[in-house]
Design a protein around this motif. Structure first.
Motif, mmCIF file in Angstrom:
data_model
loop_
_atom_site.group_PDB
_atom_site.id
_atom_site.type_symbol
_atom_site.label_atom_id
_atom_site.label_comp_id
_atom_site.label_asym_id
_atom_site.label_seq_id
_atom_site.Cartn_x
_atom_site.Cartn_y
_atom_site.Cartn_z
ATOM 1 N N MET A 1 0.839 -1.190 0.000
ATOM 2 C CA MET A 1 0.000 0.000 0.000
ATOM 3 C C MET A 1 0.877 1.244 0.000
ATOM 4 S SD MET A 1 -3.242 0.864 2.501
ATOM 5 C CE MET A 1 -2.305 0.905 4.021
ATOM 6 N N GLU A 2 0.574 2.200 -0.854
ATOM 7 C CA GLU A 2 1.369 3.420 -0.949
ATOM 8 C C GLU A 2 1.314 4.189 0.371
ATOM 9 O OE1 GLU A 2 1.857 7.396 -3.782
ATOM 10 O OE2 GLU A 2 0.310 5.898 -4.216
ATOM 11 N N ASP A 3 2.449 4.778 0.738
ATOM 12 C CA ASP A 3 2.568 5.463 2.021
ATOM 13 C C ASP A 3 2.026 6.897 1.919
ATOM 14 O OD1 ASP A 3 3.269 6.070 4.639
ATOM 15 O OD2 ASP A 3 5.367 6.501 4.124
ATOM 16 N N LEU A 4 0.716 7.041 1.755
ATOM 17 C CA LEU A 4 0.126 8.376 1.658
ATOM 18 C C LEU A 4 0.247 9.135 2.976
ATOM 19 C CD1 LEU A 4 -3.140 7.903 -0.443
ATOM 20 C CD2 LEU A 4 -0.854 8.580 -1.204
ATOM 21 N N LEU A 79 13.762 10.770 29.230
ATOM 22 C CA LEU A 79 13.487 9.342 29.158
ATOM 23 C C LEU A 79 14.132 8.715 27.919
ATOM 24 C CD1 LEU A 79 9.723 9.228 30.225
ATOM 25 C CD2 LEU A 79 11.748 8.822 31.620
ATOM 26 N N ASP A 80 14.417 7.429 28.024
ATOM 27 C CA ASP A 80 15.005 6.643 26.935
ATOM 28 C C ASP A 80 13.857 6.094 26.083
ATOM 29 O OD1 ASP A 80 16.272 4.872 25.260
ATOM 30 O OD2 ASP A 80 17.137 3.633 26.854
ATOM 31 N N VAL A 81 13.668 6.664 24.894
ATOM 32 C CA VAL A 81 12.503 6.346 24.071
ATOM 33 C C VAL A 81 12.911 5.653 22.773
ATOM 34 C CG1 VAL A 81 10.414 7.251 22.964
ATOM 35 C CG2 VAL A 81 11.386 8.427 24.958
ATOM 36 N N THR A 82 12.235 4.562 22.461
ATOM 37 C CA THR A 82 12.322 3.934 21.149
ATOM 38 C C THR A 82 10.972 4.124 20.472
ATOM 39 O OG1 THR A 82 13.908 2.256 21.882
ATOM 40 C CG2 THR A 82 12.667 1.783 19.866
ATOM 41 N N ALA A 83 10.984 4.694 19.273
ATOM 42 C CA ALA A 83 9.749 4.954 18.534
ATOM 43 C C ALA A 83 9.706 4.071 17.298
ATOM 44 C CB ALA A 83 9.665 6.426 18.132
ATOM 45 N N ILE A 84 8.536 3.493 17.016
ATOM 46 C CA ILE A 84 8.409 2.653 15.822
ATOM 47 C C ILE A 84 7.163 3.042 15.041
ATOM 48 C CG2 ILE A 84 9.604 0.726 16.954
ATOM 49 C CD1 ILE A 84 6.895 -0.722 17.119
ATOM 50 N N ASP A 85 7.210 2.817 13.737
ATOM 51 C CA ASP A 85 6.054 3.053 12.881
ATOM 52 C C ASP A 85 6.219 2.201 11.630
ATOM 53 O OD1 ASP A 85 3.926 5.732 12.963
ATOM 54 O OD2 ASP A 85 3.946 4.476 11.172
ATOM 55 N N THR A 86 5.099 1.919 10.972
ATOM 56 C CA THR A 86 5.133 1.141 9.729
ATOM 57 C C THR A 86 5.173 2.046 8.501
ATOM 58 O OG1 THR A 86 2.708 1.019 9.702
ATOM 59 C CG2 THR A 86 3.905 -0.803 10.753
ATOM 60 N N PHE A 183 -11.159 1.285 6.995
ATOM 61 C CA PHE A 183 -10.752 2.669 6.756
ATOM 62 C C PHE A 183 -10.167 2.828 5.363
ATOM 63 C CE2 PHE A 183 -11.274 4.087 11.059
ATOM 64 C CZ PHE A 183 -11.174 5.476 11.009
ATOM 65 N N THR A 184 -10.357 4.021 4.805
ATOM 66 C CA THR A 184 -9.678 4.426 3.578
ATOM 67 C C THR A 184 -9.140 5.827 3.798
ATOM 68 O OG1 THR A 184 -11.275 3.171 2.271
ATOM 69 C CG2 THR A 184 -9.864 4.703 1.081
ATOM 70 N N MET A 185 -7.934 6.075 3.305
ATOM 71 C CA MET A 185 -7.302 7.381 3.451
ATOM 72 C C MET A 185 -7.090 8.003 2.073
ATOM 73 S SD MET A 185 -3.698 8.173 5.429
ATOM 74 C CE MET A 185 -4.319 7.311 6.887
ATOM 75 N N HIS A 186 -7.379 9.303 1.952
ATOM 76 C CA HIS A 186 -7.202 10.036 0.708
ATOM 77 C C HIS A 186 -6.208 11.174 0.939
ATOM 78 C CE1 HIS A 186 -11.071 8.408 -1.044
ATOM 79 N NE2 HIS A 186 -11.286 8.233 0.250
ATOM 80 N N TYR A 187 -5.298 11.364 -0.020
ATOM 81 C CA TYR A 187 -4.379 12.501 0.067
ATOM 82 C C TYR A 187 -3.778 12.776 -1.311
ATOM 83 C CZ TYR A 187 -0.509 15.547 1.308
ATOM 84 O OH TYR A 187 0.354 16.615 1.377
ATOM 85 N N LYS A 190 -4.908 10.811 -4.352
ATOM 86 C CA LYS A 190 -4.775 9.361 -4.318
ATOM 87 C C LYS A 190 -5.491 8.808 -3.092
ATOM 88 C CE LYS A 190 -0.310 9.276 -6.720
ATOM 89 N NZ LYS A 190 1.098 8.808 -6.684
ATOM 90 N N ARG A 191 -5.744 7.519 -3.121
ATOM 91 C CA ARG A 191 -6.393 6.871 -1.988
ATOM 92 C C ARG A 191 -5.728 5.533 -1.695
ATOM 93 N NH1 ARG A 191 -12.325 4.777 -2.923
ATOM 94 N NH2 ARG A 191 -11.623 3.291 -1.346
ATOM 95 N N THR A 192 -5.779 5.140 -0.444
ATOM 96 C CA THR A 192 -5.247 3.843 -0.048
ATOM 97 C C THR A 192 -6.275 2.759 -0.301
ATOM 98 O OG1 THR A 192 -6.119 3.981 2.208
ATOM 99 C CG2 THR A 192 -3.926 4.923 1.814
ATOM 100 N N GLN A 193 -5.836 1.537 -0.246
ATOM 101 C CA GLN A 193 -6.770 0.421 -0.179
ATOM 102 C C GLN A 193 -7.422 0.431 1.209
ATOM 103 O OE1 GLN A 193 -4.248 -2.976 -0.895
ATOM 104 N NE2 GLN A 193 -4.378 -2.776 -3.107
#
Length: 233
Positions: A1-4, A79-86, A183-187, A190-193
């Motif tokens: 899926m495109e990273d919109l 604080l010691d922070v680890t951040a994650i994201d897809t 959910f569907t996202m538009h930007y 374009k739109r996501t699946q």
């Protein structure tokens, strides 16, 4: 899926803000999600997020970090922070904004450390996708948590979005839990699946947590049906 989502964050960060993200679900029409909100300061955050950040201690894992606003605030507190994201774009923006440790990974693929605090905010239960998958995610989160650690996660009971009968009951889907949305996202034209996103009411979430060895504690409830809870064992 495109990273919109990531593209929208990058556009805003680089000063190319011309439009907001549009979201829609299988039970609601299109709605604007303002990009500046994703770059908010602590003072601009809702009380649910502020309370979770104030309770964070020790080593922190910020799941679904987005542009890094939560992680940056906790870093400033020492604080010691680890951040994650897809989202590759989100990870890039978080790094550019100064988050020291950011990883591009799905939570189920991450097992590199253990944490005193795990944050899953902005309807954190959404990452579970479906009710049937919640136990799998909870067991994995437990494997990342120190013995005296806490998970802070928020969600909403969205029963108010369904039509109500005279007796107070609601019309809900017969083939799924009413908080399981598509959910569907538009930007930018374009739109996501469609992608699954889960809202959990307090009673169901509490029951699933207890079935999976967690204590469940409500810390804050808001009039708009949202709540913040703490999971620990």
């Amino acid at each position: 899926m495109e990273d919109l989502f990531g593209k929208a964050l990058l556009d805003f960060y680089h000063g190319n803000y011309t439009e907001d993200i549009i979201t829609e679900t299988n039970i609601s029409e299109k709605d604007e999600f303002p990009l500046p909100y994703l770059f908010r300061s602590y003072k601009e955050m809702p009380k649910v997020e502020q309370k979770a950040l104030n309770l964070a201690r020790g080593k922190v894992l910020d799941i679904g970090c987005g542009s890094g606003s939560h992680a940056l605030y906790l870093q400033e507190k020492g604080l010691d922070v680890t951040a994650i994201d897809t989202s590759p774009g989100a990870v890039e923006v978080a790094k550019k904004r100064g988050v020291k440790k950011v990883l591009l990974t799905d939570i189920l693929a991450y097992s590199e450390s253990s944490f005193d605090t795990i944050l899953v905010l902005m309807n954190g239960t959404g990452i579970f996708k479906k009710v049937a998958l919640v136990p799998r995610y909870l067991q994995h989160l437990k494997s990342l948590l120190t013995p005296k650690g806490s998970i802070y996660i928020d969600s909403s009971d969205i029963s108010y979005m369904y039509d109500e009968n005279d007796d107070g009951s609601i019309w809900v889907p017969s083939d799924r839990y009413y908080g399981e949305l598509d959910f569907t996202m538009h930007y930018n034209g374009k739109r996501t699946q469609e992608f699954p996103w889960l809202y959990l009411d307090q009673n169901l979430f509490a029951r699933i947590c207890k079935e999976n060895g967690f204590n469940f504690e409500i810390l804050l409830e808001k009039p708009e049906h949202s709540y913040l809870c703490r999971l620990f064992y």
